[in-house]
Design a protein around this motif. Structure first.
Motif, PDB file in Angstrom:
ATOM      1  N   SER A   2       0.703  -0.997  -0.046  1.00  0.00           N
ATOM      2  CA  SER A   2       0.067   0.273   0.345  1.00  0.00           C
ATOM      3  C   SER A   2       0.723   1.422  -0.154  1.00  0.00           C
ATOM      4  O   SER A   2       2.025   1.699   0.484  1.00  0.00           O
ATOM      5  N   ARG A   3       0.139   2.462  -0.480  1.00  0.00           N
ATOM      6  CA  ARG A   3       1.109   3.590  -0.090  1.00  0.00           C
ATOM      7  C   ARG A   3       0.524   3.970   1.036  1.00  0.00           C
ATOM      8  O   ARG A   3       2.542   4.166   1.190  1.00  0.00           O
ATOM      9  N   ARG A   4       0.922   3.768   2.023  1.00  0.00           N
ATOM     10  CA  ARG A   4       1.457   3.794   3.664  1.00  0.00           C
ATOM     11  C   ARG A   4       2.449   3.030   3.905  1.00  0.00           C
ATOM     12  O   ARG A   4       2.983   3.457   4.486  1.00  0.00           O
ATOM     13  N   ASP A   5       2.393   1.879   3.063  1.00  0.00           N
ATOM     14  CA  ASP A   5       3.910   1.048   3.276  1.00  0.00           C
ATOM     15  C   ASP A   5       5.079   1.560   3.243  1.00  0.00           C
ATOM     16  O   ASP A   5       5.830   1.563   3.402  1.00  0.00           O
ATOM     17  N   ILE A   6       4.665   2.236   1.566  1.00  0.00           N
ATOM     18  CA  ILE A   6       5.295   2.326   0.851  1.00  0.00           C
ATOM     19  C   ILE A   6       5.997   4.004   1.393  1.00  0.00           C
ATOM     20  O   ILE A   6       7.648   4.388   1.498  1.00  0.00           O
ATOM     21  N   LEU A   7       5.317   4.701   1.304  1.00  0.00           N
ATOM     22  CA  LEU A   7       5.609   6.084   2.727  1.00  0.00           C
ATOM     23  C   LEU A   7       6.046   5.814   4.146  1.00  0.00           C
ATOM     24  O   LEU A   7       7.355   6.254   4.298  1.00  0.00           O
ATOM     25  N   GLY A   8       5.449   4.493   4.784  1.00  0.00           N
ATOM     26  CA  GLY A   8       6.477   4.668   6.367  1.00  0.00           C
ATOM     27  C   GLY A   8       8.022   4.339   6.076  1.00  0.00           C
ATOM     28  O   GLY A   8       9.378   4.149   6.511  1.00  0.00           O
ATOM     29  N   ARG A   9       8.172   3.484   4.845  1.00  0.00           N
ATOM     30  CA  ARG A   9       9.416   2.206   4.578  1.00  0.00           C
ATOM     31  C   ARG A   9      10.327   3.732   3.577  1.00  0.00           C
ATOM     32  O   ARG A   9      11.447   3.676   4.484  1.00  0.00           O
ATOM     33  N   LEU A  10       9.399   4.947   3.108  1.00  0.00           N
ATOM     34  CA  LEU A  10      10.848   5.728   2.566  1.00  0.00           C
ATOM     35  C   LEU A  10      10.639   6.650   3.812  1.00  0.00           C
ATOM     36  O   LEU A  10      11.923   6.825   3.710  1.00  0.00           O
ATOM     37  N   LEU A  12      11.488   5.599   6.687  1.00  0.00           N
ATOM     38  CA  LEU A  12      12.097   5.459   7.666  1.00  0.00           C
ATOM     39  C   LEU A  12      13.499   5.351   6.933  1.00  0.00           C
ATOM     40  O   LEU A  12      14.430   5.328   7.657  1.00  0.00           O
ATOM     41  N   GLY A  13      14.137   5.139   5.408  1.00  0.00           N
ATOM     42  CA  GLY A  13      14.328   5.205   4.894  1.00  0.00           C
ATOM     43  C   GLY A  13      15.614   6.364   5.129  1.00  0.00           C
ATOM     44  O   GLY A  13      17.079   6.518   5.288  1.00  0.00           O
ATOM     45  N   LEU A  14      15.197   7.796   5.048  1.00  0.00           N
ATOM     46  CA  LEU A  14      15.311   8.853   4.695  1.00  0.00           C
ATOM     47  C   LEU A  14      15.779   9.430   6.766  1.00  0.00           C
ATOM     48  O   LEU A  14      16.502   9.803   6.361  1.00  0.00           O
ATOM     49  N   TRP A  15      15.289   8.354   7.311  1.00  0.00           N
ATOM     50  CA  TRP A  15      15.364   9.192   8.891  1.00  0.00           C
ATOM     51  C   TRP A  15      17.044   8.247   9.392  1.00  0.00           C
ATOM     52  O   TRP A  15      18.214   8.860   9.801  1.00  0.00           O
ATOM     53  N   VAL A  16      17.270   7.316   8.536  1.00  0.00           N
ATOM     54  CA  VAL A  16      18.706   5.903   8.945  1.00  0.00           C
ATOM     55  C   VAL A  16      19.813   7.118   7.883  1.00  0.00           C
ATOM     56  O   VAL A  16      20.363   7.085   8.627  1.00  0.00           O
ATOM     57  N   LEU A  17      19.277   7.693   7.072  1.00  0.00           N
ATOM     58  CA  LEU A  17      20.447   7.995   6.197  1.00  0.00           C
ATOM     59  C   LEU A  17      20.353   9.675   7.416  1.00  0.00           C
ATOM     60  O   LEU A  17      21.971  10.167   7.442  1.00  0.00           O
ATOM     61  N   ALA A  18      19.881  10.457   7.302  1.00  0.00           N
ATOM     62  CA  ALA A  18      20.138  11.409   7.824  1.00  0.00           C
ATOM     63  C   ALA A  18      20.961  11.601   9.807  1.00  0.00           C
ATOM     64  O   ALA A  18      21.472  12.164   9.752  1.00  0.00           O
ATOM     65  N   SER A  19      20.325   9.835   9.905  1.00  0.00           N
ATOM     66  CA  SER A  19      20.856   9.677  11.628  1.00  0.00           C
ATOM     67  C   SER A  19      22.322   9.502  11.472  1.00  0.00           C
ATOM     68  O   SER A  19      22.726   9.633  12.120  1.00  0.00           O
ATOM     69  N   GLY A  20      23.252   8.935  10.039  1.00  0.00           N
ATOM     70  CA  GLY A  20      23.953   9.021   9.983  1.00  0.00           C
ATOM     71  C   GLY A  20      24.840  10.272   9.453  1.00  0.00           C
ATOM     72  O   GLY A  20      26.101   9.945   9.536  1.00  0.00           O
TER      73      GLY A  20
END
Length: 63
Positions: A2-10, A12-20
């Motif tokens: 679903s769109r909600r899952d895709i948005l959540g993964r996106l 999460l990925g952005l948060w992981v990149l920014a936290s590094g």
């Protein structure tokens, strides 16, 4: 998926990149006299090799 899952993964990925990422707010500081490092092959990196040049050090710590 679903769109909600895709948005959540996106997000999460952005948060992981920014936290590094880290901001270095003190540029133009000299290399400390006590600086000691080694390349992956064991060759030492001395302070004199870094003086007068811009440098970036990427640290990898085994987990």
């Amino acid at each position: 998926m679903s769109r909600r899952d895709i948005l959540g993964r996106l997000l999460l990925g952005l948060w992981v990149l920014a936290s590094g990422c880290d901001v270095y707010d003190k540029p133009h500081r000299p290399v400390p006299d006590t600086f000691k490092a080694h390349f992956a092959d064991g060759t030492p990196l001395d302070r004199q090799a870094l003086l007068g040049r811009p440098w970036v050090i990427n640290l990898w710590v085994p987990g």
